[in-house]
Design an enzyme around this catalytic site. Structure first.
Site, short mmCIF file in Angstrom:
data_model
loop_
_atom_site.label_atom_id
_atom_site.label_comp_id
_atom_site.label_asym_id
_atom_site.label_seq_id
_atom_site.Cartn_x
_atom_site.Cartn_y
_atom_site.Cartn_z
N ARG A 145 -14.97 1.72 7.19
CA ARG A 145 -15.05 2.85 6.23
C ARG A 145 -16.47 3.44 6.15
O ARG A 145 -16.85 3.99 5.11
CB ARG A 145 -14.61 2.43 4.82
CG ARG A 145 -13.18 1.93 4.70
CD ARG A 145 -12.15 3.00 4.99
NE ARG A 145 -10.82 2.59 4.57
CZ ARG A 145 -10.00 1.83 5.30
NH1 ARG A 145 -10.36 1.44 6.52
NH2 ARG A 145 -8.82 1.48 4.83
N SER A 217 -6.97 3.32 -1.63
CA SER A 217 -7.80 2.18 -2.02
C SER A 217 -9.03 2.69 -2.74
O SER A 217 -9.77 3.51 -2.20
CB SER A 217 -8.25 1.39 -0.79
OG SER A 217 -7.15 0.91 -0.08
N GLU A 312 -14.68 2.61 -2.26
CA GLU A 312 -14.40 3.40 -1.05
C GLU A 312 -14.42 4.88 -1.44
O GLU A 312 -14.82 5.74 -0.65
CB GLU A 312 -13.03 3.02 -0.47
CG GLU A 312 -12.65 3.86 0.72
CD GLU A 312 -11.32 3.50 1.36
OE1 GLU A 312 -10.96 2.31 1.40
OE2 GLU A 312 -10.63 4.42 1.82
N1 EPU Z 1 -2.92 -8.23 -2.33
C1 EPU Z 1 -2.69 -8.87 -3.52
N2 EPU Z 1 -2.48 -8.09 -4.63
C2 EPU Z 1 -2.49 -6.75 -4.60
C3 EPU Z 1 -2.73 -6.10 -3.37
C4 EPU Z 1 -2.95 -6.87 -2.25
O1 EPU Z 1 -2.66 -10.07 -3.59
O2 EPU Z 1 -2.26 -6.14 -5.65
C5 EPU Z 1 -3.08 -9.04 -1.11
C6 EPU Z 1 -1.81 -8.96 -0.28
O3 EPU Z 1 -0.97 -10.01 -0.59
C7 EPU Z 1 -2.31 -9.11 1.13
C8 EPU Z 1 -3.72 -8.56 1.07
O4 EPU Z 1 -4.08 -8.47 -0.30
O5 EPU Z 1 -2.36 -10.45 1.51
C9 EPU Z 1 -3.90 -7.25 1.77
O6 EPU Z 1 -3.11 -6.26 1.15
P1 EPU Z 1 -2.64 -4.94 1.93
O7 EPU Z 1 -2.04 -5.34 3.22
O8 EPU Z 1 -1.87 -4.11 1.01
O9 EPU Z 1 -3.97 -4.22 2.36
P2 EPU Z 1 -5.35 -3.99 1.61
O10 EPU Z 1 -6.38 -4.88 2.22
O11 EPU Z 1 -5.18 -4.07 0.15
C10 EPU Z 1 -6.20 -2.22 3.35
C11 EPU Z 1 -6.76 -0.85 3.35
C12 EPU Z 1 -5.66 0.18 3.16
C13 EPU Z 1 -4.67 0.02 4.29
C14 EPU Z 1 -4.13 -1.41 4.28
C15 EPU Z 1 -3.25 -1.70 5.46
C16 EPU Z 1 -9.01 -1.06 2.51
C17 EPU Z 1 -9.94 -0.78 1.39
N3 EPU Z 1 -7.76 -0.71 2.30
O12 EPU Z 1 -5.66 -2.47 2.04
O13 EPU Z 1 -6.24 1.47 3.25
O14 EPU Z 1 -3.60 0.93 4.16
O15 EPU Z 1 -5.24 -2.35 4.37
O16 EPU Z 1 -4.00 -1.81 6.63
O17 EPU Z 1 -9.43 -1.57 3.54
C18 EPU Z 1 -7.21 3.21 1.94
O18 EPU Z 1 -8.27 2.97 2.53
O19 EPU Z 1 -7.13 4.13 1.09
C19 EPU Z 1 -6.04 2.40 2.23
C20 EPU Z 1 -4.90 2.55 1.58
#
Ligand code: EPU
Length: 316
Positions: A145, A217, A312
């Site tokens: 990012r 995010s 972000e």
């Molecule tokens: N999780 C929780 N609780 C929550 C949300 C997530 O425990 O409320 C845990 C999930 O269980 C999972 C982990 O966190 O094990 C990762 O969650 P998720 O796959 O939803 O992805 P993220 O890391 O929360 C990132 C990106 C997203 C992108 C997704 C999928 C960042 C800041 N965000 O989210 O990007 O869509 O991975 O690759 O890196 C964005 O940048 O706007 C965005 C949506």
């Protein structure tokens, strides 16, 4: 959010931008779709927005095409175009809000792919003197990012075109947990199935900004040291994590959920109930309301885990 700028200039060609720069009210803010911006109030200056909407194949090799895309193209329209034309590389980035120019600034990413993986060149205009400057991928200093346009050269260059190198041979990237299962369910790893699977997964977790105001995010996933991670894991054996340059990446959504904020509100701003990384405007929230919620979450995560979350979203 209901905010205003003193003026808005849509520019459809680089010459239009160069002419506009000769006599422009400062400060100047270059925006794409605005999907990663949080306005703290009215913008007392000029907002610039590209409407360059061309998509042009400018080169081919045995297994790649080079495609030059205007900054004003809606990102997901470009992804859909690639899907129809059989060009691989951006399908995992389906349904991300925003426009092509900003995607190269923010280095958007999802489901194991980042924009930097397919960007060849970013063609820009210098806002100070109207000169053209091309940045190669390595000159953009891309990281998670991050790019040179968000850091050392922040606010200095407007993206006009992005040139992508896309594969004409299948290159499915299905490493992200739920993606492979969803793609199999749809019938296997074609471009159309991967795009559909990504859209379904996103829709199940992320609110549509047209329906419920949000910026995706709100925070970045922090990278912490092995030692810090081991302390968290001793208390929470189920903590999710990923290897990352410089340490261990821990999902901010998980950290926020553990502080108890998931689904909770602070005034008209709230934490989305299906994904704690997303802050939403329940109606009538101001930038200050959202920032108050974000600052409270940052303080609570800091107190509970000793980790300082970074946003972000860009505050304007
Ligand atoms: N999780 C929780 N609780 C929550 C949300 C997530 O425990 O409320 C845990 C999930 O269980 C999972 C982990 O966190 O094990 C990762 O969650 P998720 O796959 O939803 O992805 P993220 O890391 O929360 C990132 C990106 C997203 C992108 C997704 C999928 C960042 C800041 N965000 O989210 O990007 O869509 O991975 O690759 O890196 C964005 O940048 O706007 C965005 C949506």
């Amino acid at each position: 959010m209901d905010v205003r700028a003193n003026s808005l200039i849509d520019w459809a060609t680089t010459d239009e931008l160069k002419n506009a720069l000769l006599d422009i009210e400062k400060p100047v803010l270059m925006i794409g779709g605005g999907s990663n911006l949080l306005f703290m109030g009215d913008f007392k200056g000029t907002v610039l927005h590209s409407t360059i909407s061309s998509i042009e194949i400018i080169g081919r090799t045995d297994d790649h095409v080079h495609v030059k895309v205007g900054a004003g193209v809606v990102w997901d329209d470009f992804v859909a175009w690639c899907t129809i034309n059989g060009f691989w590389g951006v399908e995992n980035l389906s349904a991300i809000p925003g426009e092509v120019g900003a995607s190269a600034v923010q280095n958007i990413g999802a489901y194991g792919v980042e924009a930097k993986d397919v960007i060849d060149t970013v063609q820009t205009i210098c806002l100070a003197d109207g000169t053209e400057r091309d940045f190669s991928n390595s000159e953009c200093n891309y990281a998670y990012r991050q790019s040179i346009f968000k850091n050392e050269l922040k606010g200095q260059y407007a993206v006009a075109y992005v040139i992508y190198a896309l594969s004409t041979v299948p290159q499915p990237k299905l490493g992200y947990g739920a993606l492979e299962q969803e793609v199999e369910r749809l019938g296997g790893p074609t471009l159309a199935n991967i795009r559909q699977a990504v859209i379904s997964i996103r829709e199940s977790k992320l609110p549509d900004p047209k329906v419920l105001g949000n910026a995706g995010s709100f925070f970045m996933n922090p990278v912490i040291s092995e030692e810090e991670f081991n302390i968290i894991r001793s208390n929470y054996p189920d903590v999710p994590s990923y290897a990352a340059p410089g340490g261990v990446k821990v999902p901010a959504g998980w950290l926020i959920e553990k502080t108890g904020w998931k689904g909770r509100s602070l005034g008209p701003a709230a934490v989305y109930d299906k994904q704690a990384l997303v802050l939403v405007n329940k109606g009538g929230a101001t930038g200050a309301d959202v920032k108050r919620l974000a600052d409270t979450i940052i303080a609570d995560v800091k107190q509970k885990f000793g980790i300082t979350l970074s946003t972000e979203v860009n505050y304007i």
